[in-house]
Design a protein around this motif. Structure first.
Motif, short mmCIF file in Angstrom:
data_model
loop_
_atom_site.label_atom_id
_atom_site.label_comp_id
_atom_site.label_asym_id
_atom_site.label_seq_id
_atom_site.Cartn_x
_atom_site.Cartn_y
_atom_site.Cartn_z
N ALA A 1 8.85 69.83 17.71
CA ALA A 1 8.44 68.73 18.77
C ALA A 1 7.76 67.62 18.25
O ALA A 1 7.04 67.77 17.11
N CYS A 2 8.34 66.47 18.78
CA CYS A 2 7.60 65.19 18.19
C CYS A 2 6.29 64.71 19.18
O CYS A 2 6.21 65.25 20.33
N LEU B 1 10.30 59.63 13.51
CA LEU B 1 9.69 60.49 14.68
C LEU B 1 8.40 61.23 13.85
O LEU B 1 8.44 61.53 12.85
N THR B 2 7.37 61.41 14.66
CA THR B 2 6.24 62.38 14.29
C THR B 2 6.21 63.49 14.55
O THR B 2 6.04 63.96 15.89
N LYS C 1 12.51 70.85 29.54
CA LYS C 1 13.47 69.41 29.42
C LYS C 1 13.00 69.03 28.19
O LYS C 1 11.89 68.67 28.03
N HIS C 2 14.00 68.32 27.48
CA HIS C 2 13.79 67.67 26.08
C HIS C 2 15.01 67.07 25.85
O HIS C 2 16.05 66.83 26.26
N VAL D 1 9.54 65.60 26.16
CA VAL D 1 9.41 65.54 24.63
C VAL D 1 10.72 65.47 23.72
O VAL D 1 11.91 65.61 24.37
N ILE D 2 10.58 64.84 22.70
CA ILE D 2 11.71 64.71 21.88
C ILE D 2 11.57 65.73 20.83
O ILE D 2 10.51 66.10 20.35
#
Lengths: 211, 211
Positions: free
Chosen positions: A62-63, A49-50, A30-31, A80-81
């Motif tokens: 992935a952030c 975003l990092t 899931k993201h 996760v973003i």
């Protein structure tokens, strides 16, 4: 050996190799993908975003930041973003995840979110409600243009993919997406991964013949 | 039309129908089968399980009593017990469930639990630990003997099953189990159900040809 015979053999070998095309499979958990408006609302105006780690598709990552998805029945934490930011926010979950949220989720191609359910996304005390964008991703293969030529695949083509494992199956209706910006990988979700006995490194064989 | 021609046509039609055998699919959620020792320990000596509803397989039923499965990482609550009691306790979960429990679960034919992981089962303050018996059930088809004859299936045969849906796929390595005591249904777990777009009433077409 005459040239014509040699040519015929080479063509036949190429044809056989094309018929037996193995692609590495990746399972997507899931993201969420967020647009600027969502990032501003969840993390503060202008927030960047990092990047935590690169994904197999060039430019995708992935952030470090995580969010909570809140549905009428339950929540999914630590989601996760994936960056970079997009024009439209989108939340990809499996049917198993959707049961936890309590929202029936349609299978959609990424980006085709018209008429899909909304969902609440939270980061700490910040919260937004997407009016739409909750989907189960349609399984698909990213194919780099040069691989597409090698394997005889075209953008938009539908193929079958056979997975050999202790739970072998053949995925039907697998969408082929070709771009010079892709690396060649098949993407499935965790319901599909669990159903086909997926482990890291599992490969699928592309079948062009329909059964 | 001469008799031989008629006979040939009839045989060909029967052959085609056999080749296109549709079976109703059922998705099995997580559940436990308990032996006498487990029932005594969880509910009291001599306790009799209460039938809540019949299942599709004759003599099999879901019980009113529920239990909790406790793994090293998490628990699954409100897990149904299927009756009648068995010689050996067995716990069937999906890989998604296994992630919640924190126990990797092997795919096994029902009853073949040698070397499988154990799990803790609780009912209120009563608790037992199975040394083995935690499995993900191997997908299979229960076939009533008369249907087996009609469809040309034999006990122990491995077939493929094509599921038509918005997430079509072909299940490979599907075990055929034939008995006069069965009703004809294919059983898959919820990972598989989610992966193939299963809804109640979904049918699968048996394919005997391997691809």
């Amino acid at each position: 050996m005459d040239n014509q015979l040699l040519e015929n053999i080479v063509n036949e070998v190429i044809k056989r190799v094309q018929e037996e095309t193995y692609i590495e499979i990746e399972a997507s958990g899931k993201h969420v993908h967020l647009n600027r408006e969502a990032i501003d609302a969840l993390f503060g105006t202008g927030y960047q975003l990092t990047k935590a780690r690169d994904l197999s598709q060039p430019g995708q990552y992935a952030c470090k930041e995580r969010v909570t998805l809140i549905g009428p029945k339950g929540s999914l934490h630590n989601v996760v973003i994936l960056g970079p930011e997009r024009k439209e926010s989108q939340v990809e979950v499996s049917h198993s995840d959707a049961v936890v949220l309590g929202v029936p989720v349609p299978v959609r191609e990424s980006g085709k979110v018209d008429g899909t359910p909304g969902i609440v996304i939270a980061s700490g005390s910040h919260m937004i409600r997407l009016d739409q964008g909750l989907i189960a991703a349609q399984r698909h293969i990213h194919v780099k243009t040069e691989d597409a030529e090698k394997y005889g695949l075209v953008n938009g083509e539908i193929v079958q993919v056979k997975v050999m494992s202790n739970r072998s199956l053949i995925f039907d209706d697998v969408m082929v997406r070709v771009s010079p910006n892709y690396e060649t990988y098949m993407h499935i979700d965790y319901d599909e991964a669990n159903a086909c006995g997926f482990v890291k490194g599992t490969k699928g064989k592309i079948l062009k013949k329909s059964i």
